[in-house]
Design an enzyme around this catalytic site. Structure first.
Site, PDB file in Angstrom:
ATOM      1  N   ASN A   1     -68.323  -0.718 -61.506  1.00 43.54           N
ATOM      2  CA  ASN A   1     -68.659   0.534 -62.168  1.00 43.54           C
ATOM      3  C   ASN A   1     -70.190   0.637 -62.264  1.00 43.54           C
ATOM      4  O   ASN A   1     -70.822  -0.001 -63.094  1.00 43.54           O
ATOM      5  CB  ASN A   1     -68.024   0.565 -63.558  1.00 43.54           C
ATOM      6  CG  ASN A   1     -68.259   1.871 -64.273  1.00 43.54           C
ATOM      7  OD1 ASN A   1     -69.306   2.497 -64.132  1.00 43.54           O
ATOM      8  ND2 ASN A   1     -67.285   2.278 -65.070  1.00 43.54           N
TER       9      ASN A   1
ATOM     10  N   ASN B   1     -72.078   2.996 -63.263  1.00 47.56           N
ATOM     11  CA  ASN B   1     -72.584   3.550 -64.527  1.00 47.56           C
ATOM     12  C   ASN B   1     -72.738   2.457 -65.588  1.00 47.56           C
ATOM     13  O   ASN B   1     -73.705   2.438 -66.339  1.00 47.56           O
ATOM     14  CB  ASN B   1     -71.662   4.658 -65.042  1.00 47.56           C
ATOM     15  CG  ASN B   1     -71.759   5.906 -64.186  1.00 47.56           C
ATOM     16  OD1 ASN B   1     -72.829   6.239 -63.686  1.00 47.56           O
ATOM     17  ND2 ASN B   1     -70.648   6.582 -63.989  1.00 47.56           N
ATOM     18  N   LYS B   2     -71.759   1.554 -65.629  1.00 45.98           N
ATOM     19  CA  LYS B   2     -71.850   0.415 -66.562  1.00 45.98           C
ATOM     20  C   LYS B   2     -73.069  -0.446 -66.216  1.00 45.98           C
ATOM     21  O   LYS B   2     -73.815  -0.862 -67.099  1.00 45.98           O
ATOM     22  CB  LYS B   2     -70.591  -0.463 -66.456  1.00 45.98           C
ATOM     23  CG  LYS B   2     -69.449  -0.099 -67.363  1.00 45.98           C
ATOM     24  CD  LYS B   2     -68.450  -1.242 -67.301  1.00 45.98           C
ATOM     25  CE  LYS B   2     -67.115  -0.908 -67.917  1.00 45.98           C
ATOM     26  NZ  LYS B   2     -66.186  -2.038 -67.813  1.00 45.98           N
TER      27      LYS B   2
ATOM     28  N   ASP C   1     -63.467  -7.976 -70.929  1.00 43.64           N
ATOM     29  CA  ASP C   1     -62.077  -7.535 -70.941  1.00 43.64           C
ATOM     30  C   ASP C   1     -61.860  -6.843 -72.281  1.00 43.64           C
ATOM     31  O   ASP C   1     -62.472  -7.215 -73.291  1.00 43.64           O
ATOM     32  CB  ASP C   1     -61.106  -8.710 -70.770  1.00 43.64           C
ATOM     33  CG  ASP C   1     -59.709  -8.227 -70.361  1.00 43.64           C
ATOM     34  OD1 ASP C   1     -59.613  -7.251 -69.598  1.00 43.64           O
ATOM     35  OD2 ASP C   1     -58.720  -8.814 -70.813  1.00 43.64           O
ATOM     36  N   THR C   2     -61.026  -5.821 -72.261  1.00 45.33           N
ATOM     37  CA  THR C   2     -60.807  -5.004 -73.448  1.00 45.33           C
ATOM     38  C   THR C   2     -59.321  -4.771 -73.650  1.00 45.33           C
ATOM     39  O   THR C   2     -58.582  -4.635 -72.676  1.00 45.33           O
ATOM     40  CB  THR C   2     -61.518  -3.639 -73.293  1.00 45.33           C
ATOM     41  OG1 THR C   2     -62.927  -3.862 -73.213  1.00 45.33           O
ATOM     42  CG2 THR C   2     -61.237  -2.716 -74.472  1.00 45.33           C
TER      43      THR C   2
ATOM     44  N   GLY D   1     -58.569   5.652 -70.855  1.00 37.71           N
ATOM     45  CA  GLY D   1     -57.648   4.734 -71.521  1.00 37.71           C
ATOM     46  C   GLY D   1     -56.962   5.395 -72.710  1.00 37.71           C
ATOM     47  O   GLY D   1     -56.448   6.503 -72.608  1.00 37.71           O
TER      48      GLY D   1
ATOM     49  N   ASP E   1     -58.378   6.461 -75.447  1.00 34.86           N
ATOM     50  CA  ASP E   1     -59.338   7.212 -76.262  1.00 34.86           C
ATOM     51  C   ASP E   1     -58.749   8.450 -76.939  1.00 34.86           C
ATOM     52  O   ASP E   1     -59.084   8.732 -78.094  1.00 34.86           O
ATOM     53  CB  ASP E   1     -60.561   7.608 -75.429  1.00 34.86           C
ATOM     54  CG  ASP E   1     -61.482   6.420 -75.144  1.00 34.86           C
ATOM     55  OD1 ASP E   1     -61.192   5.306 -75.635  1.00 34.86           O
ATOM     56  OD2 ASP E   1     -62.492   6.608 -74.437  1.00 34.86           O
TER      57      ASP E   1
ATOM     58  N   HIS F   1     -66.245  -0.790 -79.675  1.00 30.97           N
ATOM     59  CA  HIS F   1     -66.040  -2.212 -79.427  1.00 30.97           C
ATOM     60  C   HIS F   1     -66.925  -2.700 -78.287  1.00 30.97           C
ATOM     61  O   HIS F   1     -67.583  -3.718 -78.385  1.00 30.97           O
ATOM     62  CB  HIS F   1     -64.562  -2.438 -79.100  1.00 30.97           C
ATOM     63  CG  HIS F   1     -64.019  -1.427 -78.129  1.00 30.97           C
ATOM     64  ND1 HIS F   1     -63.919  -0.081 -78.440  1.00 30.97           N
ATOM     65  CD2 HIS F   1     -63.604  -1.534 -76.854  1.00 30.97           C
ATOM     66  CE1 HIS F   1     -63.444   0.589 -77.401  1.00 30.97           C
ATOM     67  NE2 HIS F   1     -63.253  -0.271 -76.419  1.00 30.97           N
ATOM     68  N   ARG F   2     -66.952  -1.953 -77.176  1.00 31.81           N
ATOM     69  CA  ARG F   2     -67.741  -2.362 -76.015  1.00 31.81           C
ATOM     70  C   ARG F   2     -69.229  -2.310 -76.337  1.00 31.81           C
ATOM     71  O   ARG F   2     -69.979  -3.214 -75.991  1.00 31.81           O
ATOM     72  CB  ARG F   2     -67.421  -1.482 -74.805  1.00 31.81           C
ATOM     73  CG  ARG F   2     -68.093  -1.959 -73.523  1.00 31.81           C
ATOM     74  CD  ARG F   2     -67.656  -1.190 -72.291  1.00 31.81           C
ATOM     75  NE  ARG F   2     -66.299  -1.571 -71.893  1.00 31.81           N
ATOM     76  CZ  ARG F   2     -65.218  -0.810 -72.063  1.00 31.81           C
ATOM     77  NH1 ARG F   2     -65.314   0.378 -72.618  1.00 31.81           N
ATOM     78  NH2 ARG F   2     -64.039  -1.230 -71.690  1.00 31.81           N
TER      79      ARG F   2
END
Length: 194
Positions: free
Chosen positions: A10, A12-13, A69-70, A150, A152, A177-178
């Site tokens: 990703n 953007n990340k 990981d989430t 996800g 959201d 969280h992230r």
């Protein structure tokens, strides 16, 4: 210049995290190092999967690396979907199907408390460092909002009257969280001699 792999494709990340790092660290994506295979995620915990991914890159590509990981943990469902969040409704990993299954499973429950949890495992200088970010909230009855991904649209963070999918990205990143886990990672990298 120290090269550090972020186990993601990703961009953007990558861009978002690179902007927060000290200038002597260059982030590389999985594509940058020629990693095109599916990295195993076979552990029974969110932390286990993050560790497994960063260890895999170190063992197979010999780069220092961090992986995240989430999962969404719902109190009334004994922490489910948890480590299976992405494939809760099956291996096809469909966000809509996952949310539909979650709402169905919560139908008979008054307790809607939930939390998102992100774990980042950093493999650096032959040591592993763990950073955990948690955002508490609740699962609402219907999907609201079109932003995010996800779960959201069904997750409303504690103290807010909007779901993650209704919030602007800046607000979400401050409380998510992230965002919390990334912030801990950045602080560590900014104060560590590499």
């Amino acid at each position: 210049m120290t090269k550090l792999v972020f186990a993601t494709n990703n961009l953007n990340k990558i861009k978002e995290v690179q902007a927060l790092l000290p200038s002597n660290i260059k982030l590389l994506s999985l594509k940058d190092i020629g990693c095109f295979e599916d990295i195993p995620e076979t552990q029974s915990t969110i932390e286990g999967n993050a560790r497994q991914k960063s260890d895999y890159i170190k063992a197979n590509y010999n780069y220092d690396c961090f992986a995240d990981d989430t999962g969404l943990e719902v109190e009334a469902l004994s922490g489910a979907p948890g480590v299976f969040s992405a494939r809760y409704a099956g291996d096809h990993r469909n966000d809509g199907d996952n949310m539909d299954k979650l709402l169905l499973n919560l139908n008979q429950h008054e307790n809607r408390k939930a939390q998102f949890k992100t774990v980042i495992a950093l493999h650096l200088n032959n040591q592993t460092h763990i950073f955990t970010g948690i955002c508490k909230g609740e699962i609402i009855n219907n999907k609201l909002g079109s932003k995010g991904f996800g779960y959201d649209p069904v997750f409303k963070p504690k103290g807010y009257d909007q779901t993650f999918a209704q919030m602007d990205l800046g607000t979400k990143n401050k409380i998510s969280h992230r965002g919390k886990a990334i912030s801990q990672l950045i602080t560590f990298l900014n104060t560590t001699t590499i």
